[in-house]
Design a protein around this motif. Sequence first.
Motif, PDB file in Angstrom:
ATOM      1  N   ILE A 172       0.857  -1.184   0.000  1.00  0.00           N
ATOM      2  CA  ILE A 172       0.000   0.000   0.000  1.00  0.00           C
ATOM      3  C   ILE A 172       0.894   1.236   0.000  1.00  0.00           C
ATOM      4  O   ILE A 172       1.830   1.325   0.798  1.00  0.00           O
ATOM      5  CB  ILE A 172      -0.921   0.010   1.236  1.00  0.00           C
ATOM      6  N   PHE A 173       0.626   2.165  -0.879  1.00  0.00           N
ATOM      7  CA  PHE A 173       1.469   3.356  -1.003  1.00  0.00           C
ATOM      8  C   PHE A 173       0.726   4.595  -0.524  1.00  0.00           C
ATOM      9  O   PHE A 173      -0.509   4.620  -0.473  1.00  0.00           O
ATOM     10  CB  PHE A 173       1.902   3.541  -2.458  1.00  0.00           C
ATOM     11  N   GLN A 174       1.511   5.628  -0.172  1.00  0.00           N
ATOM     12  CA  GLN A 174       0.936   6.891   0.260  1.00  0.00           C
ATOM     13  C   GLN A 174       1.719   8.048  -0.334  1.00  0.00           C
ATOM     14  O   GLN A 174       2.891   7.916  -0.703  1.00  0.00           O
ATOM     15  CB  GLN A 174       0.943   7.010   1.778  1.00  0.00           C
ATOM     16  N   CYS A 175       1.034   9.202  -0.436  1.00  0.00           N
ATOM     17  CA  CYS A 175       1.715  10.433  -0.852  1.00  0.00           C
ATOM     18  C   CYS A 175       2.187  11.166   0.399  1.00  0.00           C
ATOM     19  O   CYS A 175       1.973  10.713   1.529  1.00  0.00           O
ATOM     20  CB  CYS A 175       0.782  11.306  -1.680  1.00  0.00           C
ATOM     21  N   ASP A 176       2.810  12.321   0.243  1.00  0.00           N
ATOM     22  CA  ASP A 176       3.333  13.072   1.393  1.00  0.00           C
ATOM     23  C   ASP A 176       2.222  13.584   2.295  1.00  0.00           C
ATOM     24  O   ASP A 176       2.461  13.910   3.463  1.00  0.00           O
ATOM     25  CB  ASP A 176       4.185  14.250   0.906  1.00  0.00           C
ATOM     26  N   PRO A 226       3.140  13.266  -5.772  1.00  0.00           N
ATOM     27  CA  PRO A 226       3.597  11.941  -6.212  1.00  0.00           C
ATOM     28  C   PRO A 226       3.154  10.852  -5.234  1.00  0.00           C
ATOM     29  O   PRO A 226       3.181  11.037  -4.021  1.00  0.00           O
ATOM     30  CB  PRO A 226       5.115  12.087  -6.242  1.00  0.00           C
ATOM     31  N   ILE A 227       2.751   9.718  -5.770  1.00  0.00           N
ATOM     32  CA  ILE A 227       2.353   8.567  -4.957  1.00  0.00           C
ATOM     33  C   ILE A 227       2.831   7.297  -5.650  1.00  0.00           C
ATOM     34  O   ILE A 227       2.846   7.221  -6.869  1.00  0.00           O
ATOM     35  CB  ILE A 227       0.821   8.537  -4.738  1.00  0.00           C
ATOM     36  N   GLY A 228       3.257   6.323  -4.848  1.00  0.00           N
ATOM     37  CA  GLY A 228       3.736   5.069  -5.407  1.00  0.00           C
ATOM     38  C   GLY A 228       5.170   4.763  -5.051  1.00  0.00           C
ATOM     39  O   GLY A 228       5.715   3.740  -5.464  1.00  0.00           O
ATOM     40  N   VAL A 229       5.793   5.658  -4.264  1.00  0.00           N
ATOM     41  CA  VAL A 229       7.183   5.447  -3.851  1.00  0.00           C
ATOM     42  C   VAL A 229       7.248   5.002  -2.405  1.00  0.00           C
ATOM     43  O   VAL A 229       7.933   4.035  -2.063  1.00  0.00           O
ATOM     44  CB  VAL A 229       8.015   6.733  -4.054  1.00  0.00           C
TER      45      VAL A 229
END
Length: 294
Positions: free
Chosen positions: A64-68, A91-94
């Motif tokens: 599961i990814f999150q943005c800042d 940006p999301i996915g890092v």
Amino acid sequence: MLRGTNSEQVLDGEVSSSHPEMQRLSSLVEDDEAEPVEEVRSGTLLDLDLLDCPVCCHALTNPIFQCDNGHIACSSCCVSLRNKCPSCALPIGVYRNRLAEKILEAVNVPCPNVKHGCTNKFSYGKELAHEKECSFALCYCPEPDCNYSGLCNNLYSHYYVNHSGSRLSFTCGYNRSAWMHISDKILFLQERREGPLVAVQCFEEEQGVYVTVNCIAPCAPGVSEFSFELFYSSYFGEKTMSFGLREMNRIQKVSFETPEKDFMFVPHYFMAGRPDLKMHICIRRRGEEQEKKT
């Protein structure tokens, strides 16, 4: 300082005993002190929708990814969104949301058929895949004016008791006549008295008639597993065709939509304008073919 009897001596707070019961109790006290039991805390999640991806609304899966800003999304949505958060455009996915992943792993939910008797539990989201193969899934009576639903064996009994005049009986391994009027659209076959129920359906289209064979049962291992061979011949027998499946499809509810696969197609010119289909069917339990060969 020493005091006591012949069977027990107490030396300034330490116990030395030859009595078996005292030795056992002493051992239990030592074990409890050596391995303290840690209490597992639990709670209740009131809204399971919180475990769904806010983008695609499907159950979240790791990673599961999150943005800042803390907005989350599943990995597949991050790719489809080109790693741009739909809520704030960051940006999301890092960066992964490890807490959300741990919460997801810790949540177990019961099978949707728990009220019908299924006791299985699964990680959130995986219960939906199980539901399709659950032996406790409900099946629906195929008679148009009947609203009965129940476990498949109960449905078979219900059908025999209440609708026996609408079905033909069949015996596994033997050919059975399955003549039907195209306007009837459906013919029911039931094994013995209260056995599995098989629906033979026809769908008339511009070029001809589609014929399907399905067993009314959940797709659970070992439940109503059949193979079949269906034979058609024109009225005078000059044209014939056959169709079969090594694994008969199982359905929980009869559909009257024209099928896209697993059907026998009879062209109109085969029927020469006749309103009925002259067919025979042979239904076998799966595995019987291999047993006969050996």
